[in-house]
Design a protein around this motif. Structure first.
Motif, mmCIF file in Angstrom:
data_model
loop_
_atom_site.group_PDB
_atom_site.id
_atom_site.type_symbol
_atom_site.label_atom_id
_atom_site.label_comp_id
_atom_site.label_asym_id
_atom_site.label_seq_id
_atom_site.Cartn_x
_atom_site.Cartn_y
_atom_site.Cartn_z
ATOM 1 N N THR A 144 0.876 -1.175 0.000
ATOM 2 C CA THR A 144 0.000 0.000 0.000
ATOM 3 C C THR A 144 0.913 1.224 0.000
ATOM 4 N N SER A 145 0.425 2.330 0.506
ATOM 5 C CA SER A 145 1.257 3.525 0.616
ATOM 6 C C SER A 145 2.142 3.498 1.869
ATOM 7 N N ALA A 146 2.054 2.415 2.652
ATOM 8 C CA ALA A 146 2.859 2.302 3.869
ATOM 9 C C ALA A 146 4.302 1.933 3.527
ATOM 10 N N PRO A 147 5.287 2.505 4.218
ATOM 11 C CA PRO A 147 6.689 2.167 3.976
ATOM 12 C C PRO A 147 6.954 0.688 4.258
ATOM 13 N N PHE A 148 7.940 0.141 3.577
ATOM 14 C CA PHE A 148 8.368 -1.233 3.826
ATOM 15 C C PHE A 148 9.867 -1.315 3.559
ATOM 16 N N SER A 149 10.453 -2.455 3.840
ATOM 17 C CA SER A 149 11.899 -2.605 3.710
ATOM 18 C C SER A 149 12.223 -3.825 2.864
ATOM 19 N N LEU A 150 13.224 -3.676 1.991
ATOM 20 C CA LEU A 150 13.715 -4.780 1.175
ATOM 21 C C LEU A 150 15.235 -4.759 1.178
ATOM 22 N N PHE A 151 15.847 -5.884 1.521
ATOM 23 C CA PHE A 151 17.299 -6.021 1.431
ATOM 24 C C PHE A 151 18.023 -4.910 2.192
ATOM 25 N N GLY A 152 17.457 -4.540 3.320
ATOM 26 C CA GLY A 152 18.082 -3.516 4.145
ATOM 27 C C GLY A 152 17.851 -2.092 3.686
ATOM 28 N N VAL A 153 17.016 -1.897 2.667
ATOM 29 C CA VAL A 153 16.706 -0.559 2.152
ATOM 30 C C VAL A 153 15.267 -0.212 2.507
ATOM 31 N N ASP A 154 15.065 0.931 3.155
ATOM 32 C CA ASP A 154 13.719 1.401 3.453
ATOM 33 C C ASP A 154 13.115 2.017 2.198
ATOM 34 N N ILE A 155 11.907 1.579 1.867
ATOM 35 C CA ILE A 155 11.227 2.043 0.659
ATOM 36 C C ILE A 155 9.951 2.772 1.070
ATOM 37 N N ILE A 156 9.822 3.999 0.607
ATOM 38 C CA ILE A 156 8.646 4.812 0.913
ATOM 39 C C ILE A 156 7.839 4.983 -0.364
ATOM 40 N N PRO A 157 6.652 4.370 -0.462
ATOM 41 C CA PRO A 157 5.804 4.607 -1.626
ATOM 42 C C PRO A 157 5.291 6.052 -1.639
ATOM 43 N N ILE A 158 5.273 6.643 -2.813
ATOM 44 C CA ILE A 158 4.776 8.003 -3.019
ATOM 45 C C ILE A 158 3.565 7.913 -3.940
ATOM 46 N N GLU A 159 2.383 8.262 -3.436
ATOM 47 C CA GLU A 159 1.186 8.154 -4.266
ATOM 48 C C GLU A 159 0.981 9.427 -5.074
ATOM 49 N N VAL A 160 0.937 9.272 -6.396
ATOM 50 C CA VAL A 160 0.676 10.389 -7.303
ATOM 51 C C VAL A 160 -0.550 10.032 -8.135
ATOM 52 N N MET A 161 -1.090 11.035 -8.812
ATOM 53 C CA MET A 161 -2.275 10.791 -9.643
ATOM 54 C C MET A 161 -1.911 10.909 -11.113
ATOM 55 N N HIS A 162 -2.269 9.870 -11.857
ATOM 56 C CA HIS A 162 -2.073 9.780 -13.304
ATOM 57 C C HIS A 162 -3.461 10.006 -13.915
#
Length: 207
Positions: free
Chosen positions: A86-104
């Motif tokens: 979802t738009s909630a942050p998560f982590s992969l391979f020690g990297v924090d990933i922050i989803p950014i929701e934009v409108m197309h």
């Protein structure tokens, strides 16, 4: 990998990629998912590939690549392990990933911030809340389709204004159409710290 466009196989061969950790999907439009079938070359070496996307993306993948999700699979079909985000942050391979929701236009699309890099494609509008998630990023990659107004993509001027608002040290424009003009001619008129991206561009990002 972020998205698997139609040229996915050619890109992997050109860059001599022999291992694929995971794929993050921004949205389900065909020009962002069409190359997914070609992960089967990686499957032979490392098994199923982890796929991260929203429920809408997963629904589209199950439709477009139905043969990869049937109960009785034909030998050699892509092996995909779906992980819903979802738009909630998560982590992969020690990297924090922050989803950014934009409108197309009216379609929600996810960009991703990975440390000091933010990647956004197919954006037309971005809320103040989402922009706050981007501030402080060193490198911004964002779409700049063309100069003329467009219903679902940043124009060149809109992308420049967005870059300045975010305040990234360096911005690269991607998702460019032929209507924008020749690469060198456009680059010459861009403000300092903003450039057009190109096939084979390599960036080194410090976390």
């Amino acid at each position: 990998m972020i998205d698997t466009g139609p040229d996915f196989r050619c890109q992997m061969l050109r860059e001599h990629v022999d291992h694929l950790d995971a794929i993050l999907f921004t949205h389900s439009h065909k020009d962002h998912i069409a190359g997914l079938d070609d992960v089967r070359a990686f499957n032979r070496q490392q098994g199923a590939i982890d796929i991260y996307g929203t429920k809408d993306v997963h629904d589209a993948l199950r439709r477009e690549f139905y043969y990869a999700f049937t109960e009785k699979k034909y030998p050699g079909v892509p092996q995909l392990e779906l992980h819903e985000i979802t738009s909630a942050p998560f982590s992969l391979f020690g990297v924090d990933i922050i989803p950014i929701e934009v409108m197309h236009y009216k379609m929600p699309v996810l960009g991703f911030r990975l440390g000091n890099l933010t990647y956004i494609t197919d954006a037309k509008t971005v809320s103040d809340l989402e922009i706050e998630k981007i501030r402080g990023t060193n490198v911004l990659v964002v779409n700049a389709l063309q100069r003329e107004p467009h219903i679902s993509h940043f124009t060149l001027d809109e992308a420049i204004a967005f870059s300045k608002r975010v305040g990234a040290a360096q911005t690269y424009f991607t998702h460019i159409s032929h209507n924008l003009g020749r690469h060198d001619e456009v680059n010459r008129i861009l403000p300092e710290g903003i450039s057009l991206a190109y096939d084979g561009l390599v960036l080194t990002i410090n976390r």
